[in-house]
Design a protein around this motif. Structure first.
Motif, PDB file in Angstrom:
ATOM      1  N   MET A 154       0.659  -1.198  -0.072  1.00  0.00           N
ATOM      2  CA  MET A 154       0.004   0.130  -0.083  1.00  0.00           C
ATOM      3  C   MET A 154       0.802   1.310   0.027  1.00  0.00           C
ATOM      4  SD  MET A 154      -3.156   0.073  -0.492  1.00  0.00           S
ATOM      5  CE  MET A 154      -3.985   1.584   0.353  1.00  0.00           C
ATOM      6  N   ASN A 155       2.047   1.064   0.477  1.00  0.00           N
ATOM      7  CA  ASN A 155       3.024   2.395   0.522  1.00  0.00           C
ATOM      8  C   ASN A 155       3.417   2.647  -0.950  1.00  0.00           C
ATOM      9  OD1 ASN A 155       4.672   4.347   1.888  1.00  0.00           O
ATOM     10  ND2 ASN A 155       6.461   3.091   1.229  1.00  0.00           N
ATOM     11  N   SER A 207       0.216   3.797  -2.729  1.00  0.00           N
ATOM     12  CA  SER A 207      -0.072   5.372  -2.318  1.00  0.00           C
ATOM     13  C   SER A 207       0.676   6.123  -3.118  1.00  0.00           C
ATOM     14  CB  SER A 207       0.361   5.495  -0.915  1.00  0.00           C
ATOM     15  OG  SER A 207      -0.587   4.712   0.020  1.00  0.00           O
ATOM     16  N   HIS A 208       2.119   5.901  -3.445  1.00  0.00           N
ATOM     17  CA  HIS A 208       2.834   6.660  -4.151  1.00  0.00           C
ATOM     18  C   HIS A 208       2.259   6.766  -5.819  1.00  0.00           C
ATOM     19  CE1 HIS A 208       5.556   7.907  -0.918  1.00  0.00           C
ATOM     20  NE2 HIS A 208       6.015   6.397  -1.169  1.00  0.00           N
ATOM     21  N   TYR A 218      -0.873   9.070  -5.870  1.00  0.00           N
ATOM     22  CA  TYR A 218      -0.805  10.551  -5.739  1.00  0.00           C
ATOM     23  C   TYR A 218      -0.090  10.992  -7.257  1.00  0.00           C
ATOM     24  CZ  TYR A 218      -1.752  11.396  -0.999  1.00  0.00           C
ATOM     25  OH  TYR A 218      -2.684  11.121   0.102  1.00  0.00           O
ATOM     26  N   ALA A 228      -9.351   1.350  -4.492  1.00  0.00           N
ATOM     27  CA  ALA A 228      -8.480   1.626  -3.574  1.00  0.00           C
ATOM     28  C   ALA A 228      -8.909   1.929  -2.234  1.00  0.00           C
ATOM     29  CB  ALA A 228      -7.389   2.854  -4.000  1.00  0.00           C
ATOM     30  N   ILE A 249      -8.723   0.173   1.695  1.00  0.00           N
ATOM     31  CA  ILE A 249      -8.723   0.721   2.712  1.00  0.00           C
ATOM     32  C   ILE A 249      -9.773   0.295   3.713  1.00  0.00           C
ATOM     33  CG2 ILE A 249      -8.619   3.092   4.106  1.00  0.00           C
ATOM     34  CD1 ILE A 249      -7.472   4.251   1.303  1.00  0.00           C
ATOM     35  N   TYR A 306      -4.327   5.660   6.802  1.00  0.00           N
ATOM     36  CA  TYR A 306      -4.785   5.929   5.458  1.00  0.00           C
ATOM     37  C   TYR A 306      -5.867   6.732   5.273  1.00  0.00           C
ATOM     38  CZ  TYR A 306      -2.254   1.434   4.793  1.00  0.00           C
ATOM     39  OH  TYR A 306      -1.329   0.295   4.785  1.00  0.00           O
ATOM     40  N   LEU A 355      -5.031   9.667   2.795  1.00  0.00           N
ATOM     41  CA  LEU A 355      -4.790   8.992   1.320  1.00  0.00           C
ATOM     42  C   LEU A 355      -6.464   9.207   1.133  1.00  0.00           C
ATOM     43  CD1 LEU A 355      -3.720   7.765  -0.981  1.00  0.00           C
ATOM     44  CD2 LEU A 355      -3.896   5.673   0.078  1.00  0.00           C
TER      45      LEU A 355
END
Length: 650
Positions: A331-332, A335-336, A339, A363, A367, A383, A386
């Motif tokens: 997920m890290n 997430s990038h 974005y 997504a 979460i 999260y 996000l």
């Protein structure tokens, strides 16, 4: 010879090529490289190989370096070749499968051969996070001096291409500790082939011509190639001794330690002792760690990391088996990628198809599963920002192909380009064009709006929560008015006066998600028609047999398969959401039904790719497995159903 294991095949099956050739074996290193072949070690696809690795310096594809390794047992000057290749005219040579007595893969793929008085055990393991395959040969029994000969078949090509005899192939090799290194073409890494004890390498370069891959022939592609054999290794082996072969792109500095390395790798493996453990092992194979970045591959042997597949799969692959840290690592990276997409930035991240309108909604769903399966408070802390940024982006109408209409529903254009999971295309145009108000998009949208309002309370997002609540109130009624028809099921998509009345499985999400615009009676109506027209033992059909264009058999050349891909074939991952909806409606009384549905997937673990679930199945009996040998969303959703069952049983 061996105690019974969960995944075991005896001599009768192994020596019958009609039975053994369709069964495949897959092992990965969790960094994108893999070994894949049949259980008799006869390659039947261009994607098969002992050592198949990504080479980022060349391109974005995997490459077959070491295609196979033929073993020969030599006693009293007599040679018994254990290899197996298919050549023109249905000729198999050298037919080494006739010596196989047993195959099992509880921990690692293990083959037992019997040649006269010789019993030889072969085990294979792929080293985690390293491009290295290890093969251990143990001489269990022998009554006289025994020599093993190993003949490596080299390809040095992309999985999308073939190699043929040519003068450009480099024949040069260098001796290294207990082996050699060689590279056939510029740009490719050196392939180090080493043994754990002194041996003799005999340089005898030759091309083996006209090797055929029947699976490619079935799929309407070219299907033959030539493979280069630089020579062979010979080594003596005593009764009770183990010889280990290593094939990798870096040298083993301490070849004497290969047996210890093999043993260590085996100890780290979870035994495939039952249905769930097989699926957990299959789940681990999809992880692709590249430096600091962690991805989920959509399947093997040809898929990359696709955003939608990744978000759908994450909860089942990792949360359902308690691997929270791995989930957070992926997920890290995800997430990038999110974005970068929302900000319109270039990125080095290899997450594909981020632009599809439902990806960000999936997504949010991911979460949501984390909040349910781990902790709401931790989900909010990890999260929450996000989630807030995704929903602010979507509600503001910033997505290039997703507008929020006055009625609260989301509209996407899907005529020119396939934008849903039903993404089959011919000549660049969708086979199943789905456009306008798309049923699962709007199911996910309503769920995302309500979940955001629920989770982000007290998070300082009052304005966003107000917006989400306002849109959800309108979208809930508009959803029912737009999609629910007089027959009690949901239209697949609606675009102005155009509406698709086909009975498709995409309506099931409206009954399965935590927040739904449907009431209990309407959900039951959806589940009932899905049960009646779409449910098979292997998943939900992508189209009802009663609907026009039903095409349940995924066979033939590419064009024929493209037209059948979502026109009646059955998909196991959809059944995960169907069974979730079924449990929601029927609660504890549904448990025995759900358990019965899972039995047919357990049967599949010994049929297609051993220990895993293939991409899709024919929609009609006998429901043959098709497509990619191991498919992430299918494994993930079956694991998530097992998790849901455990919750009900406790």
């Amino acid at each position: 010879m061996k105690t019974m294991s969960y995944l075991r095949f005896d001599k009768t099956l192994m020596t019958n090529l009609e039975e053994s050739l369709p069964r495949e074996i897959l092992r990965t290193n969790r960094s994108g490289a893999y070994h894949c072949s049949t259980i008799v070690d006869c390659n039947t696809r261009k994607y098969h190989g002992l050592l198949v690795i990504p080479i980022p310096e060349l391109d974005d594809e995997n490459h077959v370096l070491l295609s196979s390794l033929d073993e020969t047992v030599i006693q009293h000057g007599a040679e018994f070749n254990l290899g197996l290749h298919k050549y023109h005219g249905d000729n198999f040579s050298p037919r080494g499968h006739k010596y196989i007595r047993e195959f099992e893969c509880e921990k690692v793929p293990t083959t037992w051969y019997r040649v006269g008085g010789v019993i030889l055990k072969k085990e294979k393991v792929f080293v985690h996070y390293e491009n290295r395959i290890l093969i251990r040969y143990t001489l269990v029994d022998a009554h006289s001096e025994t020599t093993l000969r190993f003949r490596p078949f080299l390809a040095f090509r992309s999985v999308r291409q073939y190699t043929h005899e040519n003068a450009q192939a480099n024949r040069h090799y260098d001796l290294v500790e207990n082996g050699i290194k060689t590279s056939m073409y510029p740009g490719y890494p050196e392939l180090y082939m080493q043994l754990n004890k002194p041996n003799e390498f005999h340089f005898q370069p030759d091309w083996y011509r006209g090797i055929e891959y029947p699976k490619e022939q079935e799929r309407g592609y070219d299907f033959n190639e030539d493979l280069y054999v630089p020579g062979y290794f010979e080594v003596n082996i005593k009764k009770g001794e183990s010889v280990v072969f290593s094939g990798g792109i870096t040298a083993m500095q301490d070849t004497a330690g290969l047996n210890d390395l093999f043993t260590k790798e085996v100890e780290e493996r979870t035994p495939r002792a039952d249905f769930k453990k097989c699926l957990i092992n299959a789940a681990h194979q999809f992880l692709n760690k590249q430096g600091e970045d962690s991805y989920i591959l959509a399947g093997y042997p040809w898929f990359k990391c696709r955003a939608r597949d990744m978000f759908i799969s994450l909860p089942g692959l990792m949360l359902s088996v308690g691997e929270v840290e791995k989930f957070e690592q992926v997920m890290n990276t995800a997430s990038h990628a999110i974005y970068a997409f929302m900000n319109g930035e270039e990125t080095h991240l290899k997450v594909y198809e981020m632009e599809h309108p439902d990806v960000l909604l999936w997504a949010v769903w991911t979460i949501q599963q984390y909040a349910k399966m781990v902790s709401r408070e931790v989900a909010k802390a990890k999260y929450g920002t996000l989630l807030k940024d995704i929903m602010a982006y979507l509600t503001a109408g910033k997505h290039p192909n997703m507008r929020v209409d006055e009625n609260g529903l989301i509209y996407s254009e899907g005529i020119q380009k396939a934008i849903t999971w039903m993404n089959s295309t011919v000549n660049g145009r969708p086979v199943t064009p789905r456009t306008g108000y798309i049923v699962e998009f709007n199911s996910l949208w309503y769920n995302a709006l309500r979940f955001t309002g629920d989770l982000l309370t007290d998070f300082g997002c009052n304005e966003l929560i107000e917006t989400c609540t306002l849109i959800a109130d309108k979208a809930g009624q508009a959803f029912v008015d737009t999609f629910l028809n007089e027959y009690g099921y949901l239209l697949d998509y609606v675009d102005g006066q155009m509406m698709d009345w086909s009975v498709r499985p995409n309506m099931i999400f409206a009954a399965a998600l935590d927040y739904s615009p449907l009431n209990s009676r309407q959900k039951k109506g959806v589940v009932d028609i899905v049960t009646k027209e779409l449910l098979t033992p292997k998943g939900l059909r992508s189209l009802s047999p009663k609907s026009g264009g039903y095409n349940p058999n995924y066979v033939g050349p590419q064009l024929q398969r493209d037209y059948a891909y979502h026109q009646g074939t059955a998909w196991p991952w959809l059944e995960g959401f169907y069974l979730e909806a079924y449990l929601r409606i029927y609660k504890r009384s549904a448990i025995s039904f759900v358990e019965r549905q899972l039995i047919s997937f357990e049967d599949e673990l010994t049929c297609h790719c051993i220990g895993s679930i293939p991409e899709l199945f024919d929609g009609n009996p006998p429901f043959r497995g098709r497509g990619a040998v191991s498919f992430t969303m299918n494994v993930a959703e079956i694991l998530r159903v097992l998790y849901l069952l455990d919750k009900y049983n406790y």
